[in-house]
Design a protein around this motif. Structure first.
Motif, mmCIF file in Angstrom:
data_model
loop_
_atom_site.group_PDB
_atom_site.id
_atom_site.type_symbol
_atom_site.label_atom_id
_atom_site.label_comp_id
_atom_site.label_asym_id
_atom_site.label_seq_id
_atom_site.Cartn_x
_atom_site.Cartn_y
_atom_site.Cartn_z
ATOM 1 N N UNK A 166 0.833 -1.211 0.000
ATOM 2 C CA UNK A 166 0.000 0.000 0.000
ATOM 3 C C UNK A 166 0.866 1.259 0.000
ATOM 4 N N UNK A 167 0.304 2.365 -0.427
ATOM 5 C CA UNK A 167 1.057 3.597 -0.626
ATOM 6 C C UNK A 167 1.650 4.165 0.663
ATOM 7 N N UNK A 168 1.039 3.838 1.806
ATOM 8 C CA UNK A 168 1.531 4.426 3.060
ATOM 9 C C UNK A 168 2.778 3.716 3.600
ATOM 10 N N UNK A 169 3.189 2.606 3.011
ATOM 11 C CA UNK A 169 4.441 1.966 3.424
ATOM 12 C C UNK A 169 5.601 2.725 2.776
ATOM 13 N N UNK A 170 6.566 3.223 3.561
ATOM 14 C CA UNK A 170 7.665 4.022 3.009
ATOM 15 C C UNK A 170 8.511 3.241 1.999
ATOM 16 N N UNK A 171 9.104 3.952 1.054
ATOM 17 C CA UNK A 171 9.945 3.328 0.037
ATOM 18 C C UNK A 171 11.153 2.646 0.651
ATOM 19 N N UNK A 172 11.694 3.218 1.730
ATOM 20 C CA UNK A 172 12.851 2.596 2.389
ATOM 21 C C UNK A 172 12.489 1.229 2.964
ATOM 22 N N UNK A 173 11.287 1.130 3.549
ATOM 23 C CA UNK A 173 10.833 -0.149 4.093
ATOM 24 C C UNK A 173 10.560 -1.137 2.965
ATOM 25 N N UNK A 174 9.974 -0.656 1.878
ATOM 26 C CA UNK A 174 9.729 -1.525 0.730
ATOM 27 C C UNK A 174 11.040 -2.084 0.182
ATOM 28 N N UNK A 175 12.070 -1.243 0.085
ATOM 29 C CA UNK A 175 13.373 -1.694 -0.425
ATOM 30 C C UNK A 175 13.988 -2.738 0.495
ATOM 31 N N UNK A 176 13.833 -2.541 1.805
ATOM 32 C CA UNK A 176 14.376 -3.506 2.765
ATOM 33 C C UNK A 176 13.679 -4.858 2.646
ATOM 34 N N UNK A 177 12.367 -4.839 2.416
ATOM 35 C CA UNK A 177 11.624 -6.089 2.236
ATOM 36 C C UNK A 177 12.043 -6.778 0.940
ATOM 37 N N UNK A 178 12.204 -5.992 -0.128
ATOM 38 C CA UNK A 178 12.602 -6.560 -1.428
ATOM 39 C C UNK A 178 13.952 -7.253 -1.348
ATOM 40 N N UNK A 179 14.844 -6.757 -0.491
ATOM 41 C CA UNK A 179 16.156 -7.385 -0.343
ATOM 42 C C UNK A 179 16.060 -8.798 0.227
ATOM 43 N N UNK A 180 14.958 -9.093 0.903
ATOM 44 C CA UNK A 180 14.796 -10.397 1.553
ATOM 45 C C UNK A 180 13.969 -11.377 0.725
ATOM 46 N N UNK A 181 13.380 -10.919 -0.343
ATOM 47 C CA UNK A 181 12.452 -11.752 -1.111
ATOM 48 C C UNK A 181 13.127 -12.995 -1.687
ATOM 49 N N UNK A 182 14.341 -12.852 -2.183
ATOM 50 C CA UNK A 182 15.036 -13.989 -2.796
ATOM 51 C C UNK A 182 15.257 -15.103 -1.786
ATOM 52 N N UNK A 183 15.652 -14.729 -0.575
ATOM 53 C CA UNK A 183 15.861 -15.735 0.467
ATOM 54 C C UNK A 183 14.578 -16.427 0.859
ATOM 55 N N UNK A 184 13.501 -15.665 0.965
ATOM 56 C CA UNK A 184 12.202 -16.270 1.319
ATOM 57 C C UNK A 184 11.712 -17.197 0.203
ATOM 58 N N UNK A 185 11.972 -16.816 -1.033
ATOM 59 C CA UNK A 185 11.566 -17.662 -2.161
ATOM 60 C C UNK A 185 12.303 -18.992 -2.117
ATOM 61 N N UNK A 186 13.590 -18.957 -1.803
ATOM 62 C CA UNK A 186 14.369 -20.195 -1.683
ATOM 63 C C UNK A 186 13.869 -21.044 -0.523
ATOM 64 N N UNK A 187 13.501 -20.378 0.582
ATOM 65 C CA UNK A 187 12.940 -21.115 1.723
ATOM 66 C C UNK A 187 11.682 -21.872 1.315
ATOM 67 N N UNK A 188 10.832 -21.228 0.543
ATOM 68 C CA UNK A 188 9.597 -21.876 0.092
ATOM 69 C C UNK A 188 9.901 -23.038 -0.840
ATOM 70 N N UNK A 189 10.823 -22.835 -1.756
ATOM 71 C CA UNK A 189 11.133 -23.860 -2.756
ATOM 72 C C UNK A 189 11.820 -25.075 -2.145
ATOM 73 N N UNK A 190 12.519 -24.893 -1.032
ATOM 74 C CA UNK A 190 13.191 -26.021 -0.372
ATOM 75 C C UNK A 190 12.351 -26.625 0.749
ATOM 76 N N UNK A 191 11.156 -26.062 0.969
ATOM 77 C CA UNK A 191 10.322 -26.533 2.075
ATOM 78 C C UNK A 191 9.526 -27.780 1.733
ATOM 79 N N UNK A 192 9.512 -28.155 0.455
ATOM 80 C CA UNK A 192 8.722 -29.305 0.044
ATOM 81 C C UNK A 192 7.318 -28.945 -0.383
ATOM 82 N N UNK A 193 6.998 -27.649 -0.405
ATOM 83 C CA UNK A 193 5.662 -27.216 -0.851
ATOM 84 C C UNK A 193 5.460 -27.567 -2.323
ATOM 85 N N UNK A 194 4.230 -27.943 -2.666
ATOM 86 C CA UNK A 194 3.915 -28.383 -4.030
ATOM 87 C C UNK A 194 3.630 -27.172 -4.920
#
Length: 512
Positions: A166-194
């Protein structure tokens, strides 16, 4: 003297807050907010209505399903994608129905809870990225497969993997979250989820949309959800966001509006559940604040007696005396029975969850008491015993396990008996139902310990051979938990109980 003044001011503020947060004020606020939720759901009547546990359950009499997105996973600098709360069934439901509407609310000061502002947007983005990676791998392996597969109508090149906040989330916070997305994606892919099932079900990428009571919607210009190039996850924050106390008056009563009144129900509901509230909503709202407390007490007691006569879990609901008589608090050991809520969904969601071909099943103690004849043996992990249909003593075991908040080692101390009971019955080819009060936490953790201790990676019973050879890691335990949650869609294991399971498994490895 100064300390006495400060203390008296603090007490005065607390007294005013307690006076505002009465039971009638809470129920009336929920009722008023539910009208808004009903209006939004009618804008897209084909989309299923989903409650975010537990607060969201109060805001409509009927939900298609429930989900569990925690606000703490979206708190600033504490963002998380938790594989123990994948909510895969919501993504599949949205894929089947073309989207869904999730209902929650928040206390004064925010338009949306952090679960809606950040937790769910993170969840949709990580799932989208995993599907994108899957489609790319599929395309690279054999480009013709994507074209030939009629169930996978999406093209990876057009798949939106962006983080939508949403628009009220600051850009700095959005950038910090985006930096973690790749790691979370790998966590999901290695978790055994279908991911393959998800990719075949979702025709368009997931994307959140936000609606509150301040959102302006032109009724004659409501878009058809099929016209969007994404699968909408419509996030409805039920409560008004006024920063001041709203004193409202009707022709008969006056009352104070409480934003997010459904939150923290143990502190105000006096044993009333959402299901009981909606069964008696008209009487409770129309009789007014003076007799509301007594009305609720009568309703809760009648329901308790009714369940007790049917042999169901029906502990006496008591209200703790407090310093102020106007602020009763429900004993946490005897909190309201969420397992008694009627959710409009499939029979499976209201019954027993079978874990593939393992002969293991999960359910609440109430379901176990009603349907124990459908299984060969029952492992009851509730505090209270239940009446079952089995005559043989070896077909029923009661282990009174309490929450980790009450006893940090209760689960750990009982897991050995649970695994041995399961082993003796599974060896004979029997089916085993594991139950607890709500079928969402303790029974899930017990089932997880049994699954890891006695089954191999393929989900076949091997009497513990695989476990004794390979041991356990946190990654493997997360993978097995994802397997359990794939079938038991209401599973909500707590961190404290999962820690006890991991400690138990490590102690068993040390014995080998």
């Amino acid at each position: 003297m100064a300390n006495e003044t400060k203390l008296s001011i603090y007490r005065a503020a607390r007294t005013i807050k307690r006076k505002d947060n009465t039971l009638y004020n809470a129920l009336r606020s929920i009722y008023e907010d539910s009208i808004f939720v009903g209006e939004i759901s009618q804008l897209w009547p084909q989309l299923p209505l989903v409650a975010n546990l537990r607060c969201g359950l109060w805001y409509n009499p009927k939900f298609h399903s429930t989900c569990y997105f925690k606000s703490t996973d979206g708190h600033t600098n504490n963002w998380s994608f938790n594989t123990s709360r994948l909510n895969f069934h919501i993504a599949l439901l949205a894929g089947q129905k073309g989207g869904c509407i999730i209902v929650d609310s928040t206390r004064r000061g925010k338009r949306f809870p952090d679960s809606m502002s950040k937790t769910i947007p993170i969840w949709t983005c990580v799932l989208n990225r995993s599907i994108f990676n899957y489609l790319n791998k599929l395309s690279n392996a054999d480009a013709s497969l994507v074209k030939q597969d009629s169930n996978t109508e999406c093209n990876s090149h057009d798949w939106d993997c962006s983080l939508h906040l949403p628009l009220w989330v600051p850009e700095t916070e959005k950038a910090a979250i985006e930096d973690r997305l790749e790691g979370w994606t790998k966590d999901l892919e290695t978790s055994g989820a279908d991911i393959a099932i998800l990719a075949s079900c979702l025709k368009k990428p997931l994307r959140p949309l936000w609606i509150s009571q301040k959102t302006v919607i032109w009724i004659n210009e409501v878009p058809d959800y099929d016209s969007w190039d994404f699968t909408p996850i419509i996030l409805v924050s039920a409560s008004s966001t006024s920063g001041v106390t709203q004193h409202r008056t009707t022709s008969e009563f006056s009352w104070n509006y409480i934003p997010g009144a459904g939150d923290d129900e143990e502190s105000w509901a006096r044993g009333l559940s959402p299901n009981l509230f909606w069964n008696h909503a008209y009487d409770l709202i129309s009789t007014g604040p003076d007799v509301c407390n007594q009305k609720v007490a009568d309703i809760v007691e009648k329901d308790r007696v009714y369940r007790a006569r049917r042999g169901q879990d029906a502990p006496q609901i008591t209200v703790k005396p407090s310093i102020s008589e106007s602020s009763p608090c429900l004993d946490p050991l005897l909190c309201s029975d969420l397992s008694n809520i009627t959710i409009s969904s499939s029979d499976e969601e209201r019954g027993i969850f079978w874990l593939g071909s393992t002969n293991l099943a999960l359910g609440s103690s109430q379901i176990a008491a009603e349907r124990s004849s459908n299984v060969d043996c029952v492992l009851n992990c509730d505090q209270w015993p239940i009446s079952v249909h089995h005559q043989e003593a070896e077909a029923y075991l009661h282990l009174p396990i309490v929450s980790s908040k009450m006893d940090r080692s209760s689960l750990f101390n009982n897991l050995s008996s649970a695994v041995n009971f399961a082993k003796s019955n599974l060896t004979k080819g029997r089916t085993l139902l594991i139950c607890c009060h709500d079928g969402e936490d303790i029974s899930v953790c017990v089932c997880l310990a049994i699954l890891i201790s006695l089954f191999n990676d393929e989900g076949s019973f091997d009497d513990g051979k695989s476990f004794s050879e390979t041991g356990i890691t946190k990654c493997e335990m997360r993978r097995r938990l994802v397997y359990v949650c794939k079938f038991a869609i209401k599973a909500r294991p707590s961190r404290g109980n999962l820690k006890q399971v991991f400690s138990f498994l490590n102690s068993e490895v040390a014995k080998v």
